[in-house]
Write an enzyme that holds these catalytic residues in place. Structure first.
Site, short mmCIF file in Angstrom:
data_model
loop_
_atom_site.label_atom_id
_atom_site.label_comp_id
_atom_site.label_asym_id
_atom_site.label_seq_id
_atom_site.Cartn_x
_atom_site.Cartn_y
_atom_site.Cartn_z
N ALA A 166 4.75 -4.44 4.89
CA ALA A 166 6.06 -3.92 4.49
C ALA A 166 5.95 -3.48 3.03
O ALA A 166 5.07 -3.94 2.30
CB ALA A 166 7.10 -5.02 4.64
N GLY A 174 3.19 -6.82 7.64
CA GLY A 174 3.88 -6.00 8.63
C GLY A 174 2.92 -5.09 9.39
O GLY A 174 3.23 -4.67 10.52
N GLU A 177 1.60 -7.18 12.09
CA GLU A 177 2.71 -7.41 13.02
C GLU A 177 2.97 -6.18 13.91
O GLU A 177 3.34 -6.31 15.07
CB GLU A 177 3.96 -7.81 12.25
N GLU A 217 1.89 -12.97 3.63
CA GLU A 217 3.24 -13.06 3.08
C GLU A 217 3.44 -14.24 2.14
O GLU A 217 4.14 -14.14 1.13
CB GLU A 217 4.29 -13.13 4.21
N1 CO8 Z 1 3.80 -2.09 -0.35
C1 CO8 Z 1 3.97 -1.17 -1.30
N2 CO8 Z 1 2.96 -0.56 -1.92
C2 CO8 Z 1 1.70 -0.91 -1.57
C3 CO8 Z 1 1.45 -1.87 -0.58
C4 CO8 Z 1 2.57 -2.47 0.05
N3 CO8 Z 1 2.45 -3.37 1.03
N4 CO8 Z 1 0.12 -2.01 -0.46
C5 CO8 Z 1 -0.43 -1.17 -1.34
N5 CO8 Z 1 0.52 -0.50 -2.00
C6 CO8 Z 1 0.36 0.49 -3.07
C7 CO8 Z 1 -0.09 -0.17 -4.36
O1 CO8 Z 1 1.00 -0.71 -5.05
C8 CO8 Z 1 -0.73 1.01 -5.06
O2 CO8 Z 1 0.29 1.79 -5.62
P1 CO8 Z 1 0.09 2.45 -7.10
O3 CO8 Z 1 -1.07 3.40 -6.92
O4 CO8 Z 1 1.39 3.12 -7.33
O5 CO8 Z 1 -0.23 1.30 -8.01
C9 CO8 Z 1 -1.35 1.81 -3.92
O6 CO8 Z 1 -0.69 1.38 -2.71
C10 CO8 Z 1 -2.82 1.53 -3.73
O7 CO8 Z 1 -2.97 0.13 -3.66
P2 CO8 Z 1 -4.30 -0.61 -4.15
O8 CO8 Z 1 -4.77 0.00 -5.42
O9 CO8 Z 1 -4.04 -2.08 -4.14
O10 CO8 Z 1 -5.30 -0.16 -2.98
P3 CO8 Z 1 -6.64 -0.85 -2.50
O11 CO8 Z 1 -7.25 0.12 -1.54
O12 CO8 Z 1 -7.45 -1.31 -3.66
O13 CO8 Z 1 -6.18 -2.18 -1.70
C11 CO8 Z 1 -4.84 -3.39 -0.09
C12 CO8 Z 1 -5.56 -2.06 -0.47
C13 CO8 Z 1 -5.88 -4.48 0.13
C14 CO8 Z 1 -4.10 -3.10 1.20
C15 CO8 Z 1 -3.90 -3.81 -1.24
O14 CO8 Z 1 -3.11 -2.68 -1.62
C16 CO8 Z 1 -2.95 -4.92 -0.86
O15 CO8 Z 1 -3.35 -6.08 -0.88
N6 CO8 Z 1 -1.69 -4.57 -0.51
C17 CO8 Z 1 -0.66 -5.54 -0.22
C18 CO8 Z 1 -0.93 -6.20 1.10
C19 CO8 Z 1 0.18 -7.20 1.43
O16 CO8 Z 1 0.38 -8.17 0.74
N7 CO8 Z 1 0.88 -6.95 2.54
C20 CO8 Z 1 1.94 -7.80 3.00
C21 CO8 Z 1 3.23 -7.29 2.51
S1 CO8 Z 1 4.56 -8.38 2.94
C22 CO8 Z 1 4.95 -7.97 4.52
O17 CO8 Z 1 4.35 -7.12 5.13
C23 CO8 Z 1 6.09 -8.71 5.14
C24 CO8 Z 1 6.47 -8.16 6.50
C25 CO8 Z 1 7.74 -8.77 6.97
C26 CO8 Z 1 8.87 -8.44 6.03
C27 CO8 Z 1 10.13 -9.05 6.49
C28 CO8 Z 1 11.25 -8.67 5.55
C29 CO8 Z 1 12.28 -9.70 5.47
#
Ligand code: CO8
Length: 256
Positions: free
Chosen positions: A62, A107, A110, A130
């Site tokens: 998400a 997400g 999921e 999460e």
């Molecule tokens: N949301 C928003 N932006 C994101 C996300 C995300 N989940 N993941 C990556 N981005 C963005 C980064 O902020 C970055 O943006 P910017 O260039 O503006 O700084 C850009 O994408 C590139 O990211 P990275 O430099 O980190 O890219 P990498 O290729 O080095 O890494 C990863 C890729 C491993 C995927 C890394 O970006 C990461 O760990 N992302 C977050 C993963 C995460 O924690 N996901 C879980 C999110 S919580 C969730 O999904 C809950 C679901 C249920 C919600 C229920 C609501 C109530």
């Protein structure tokens, strides 16, 4: 609706849906989920392949940027929207394969769990991180993951947030098949969906509905659900065609 975050490709009845926000690693924003909801509510394909745009991620979860500023009420509405999308995916009367090349986190994992099954490349990485954000899985992770991998493995993944590579995901039943390249994965998924589409659509839809609705039910209750659907199969033209074709030693022709 004009989709800004999805790319669609309709090929021989197989609709490929690509989540396309590469700069945010295909994270599910409210706008993306709203588009998915619209698409899935109005879908007429015979099969669906769900994937992410080419790059490091299938879907990185998400959208954390959007969630960071949400109130509890907004968080609930966001969670409800994500859950609705996974439910729509899961309940489509046609087969859905997730093709995961890269990160399927939060997400993203999921969404894959809401598909019938998952194909992956060796680059695929799954996880429910999460708790690292002070959140919990909100798009069905606590409800669906244990059904695929068992309660103990699901607990370990969800409590620790640790990442699972393609090999482990395959071993624990999260992934059906692992491919060397994205191209091989997509080609195999299309082939599988075409094979399924050659079968009785009504029968496949009925199997999907029974498998979805019996999970967690006592065996006896589940068998009754199956028996009702089995009885209903006898009312379909597909059943008459399939059995007649078998006895006449010819290939059945099922109408969509
Ligand atoms: N949301 C928003 N932006 C994101 C996300 C995300 N989940 N993941 C990556 N981005 C963005 C980064 O902020 C970055 O943006 P910017 O260039 O503006 O700084 C850009 O994408 C590139 O990211 P990275 O430099 O980190 O890219 P990498 O290729 O080095 O890494 C990863 C890729 C491993 C995927 C890394 O970006 C990461 O760990 N992302 C977050 C993963 C995460 O924690 N996901 C879980 C999110 S919580 C969730 O999904 C809950 C679901 C249920 C919600 C229920 C609501 C109530």
């Amino acid at each position: 609706m004009d989709y800004q975050n999805l790319v669609l490709d309709d090929h021989d009845g197989v609709l490929t849906v690509t989540v396309n926000r590469p700069r945010a690693r295909n994270a599910l924003s409210q706008a993306t989920l709203t588009e998915l909801r619209h698409l899935l509510t109005n879908l007429s394909a015979r099969a669906v392949l769900l994937t992410g745009s080419e790059g490091p991620a299938f879907i990185a979860g998400a959208d954390i940027r959007e969630m960071a500023a949400m109130t509890p009420e907004e968080g609930e509405a966001f969670g409800a929207l994500g859950q609705e999308v996974t439910r729509l995916l899961e309940e489509l009367p046609v087969p859905v394969i997730a093709c995961v090349d890269g990160y399927a986190l939060g997400g993203g994992c999921e969404m894959a769990l809401a598909c019938d099954f998952v194909y992956a490349t060796g680059k695929a990485v799954f996880g429910q991180p999460e708790v690292l954000l002070g959140l919990i899985p909100g798009f069905g992770g606590c409800v669906r993951l244990f059904r695929r991998v068992g309660v103990a493995r699901a607990r370990e993944m969800i409590y620790s947030g640790r990442r699972v590579d393609a090999g482990e995901a395959h071993r624990i039943g999260l992934v059906n098949r692992v491919f060397d390249t994205r191209e091989e994965m997509v080609a195999a998924a299309r082939l599988m969906l075409a094979d399924i589409a050659a079968n009785s659509p009504a029968a496949v839809a009925a199997c999907k509905s029974v498998i979805n609705s019996v999970q967690g039910l006592p065996v006896g209750t589940g068998l009754q659900v199956e028996l009702d659907a089995f009885r209903n199969a006898f009312t379909t033209a597909d059943m008459r065609e399939g059995t007649t074709a078998f006895l006449a030693k010819r290939t059945p022709v099922f109408r969509p």
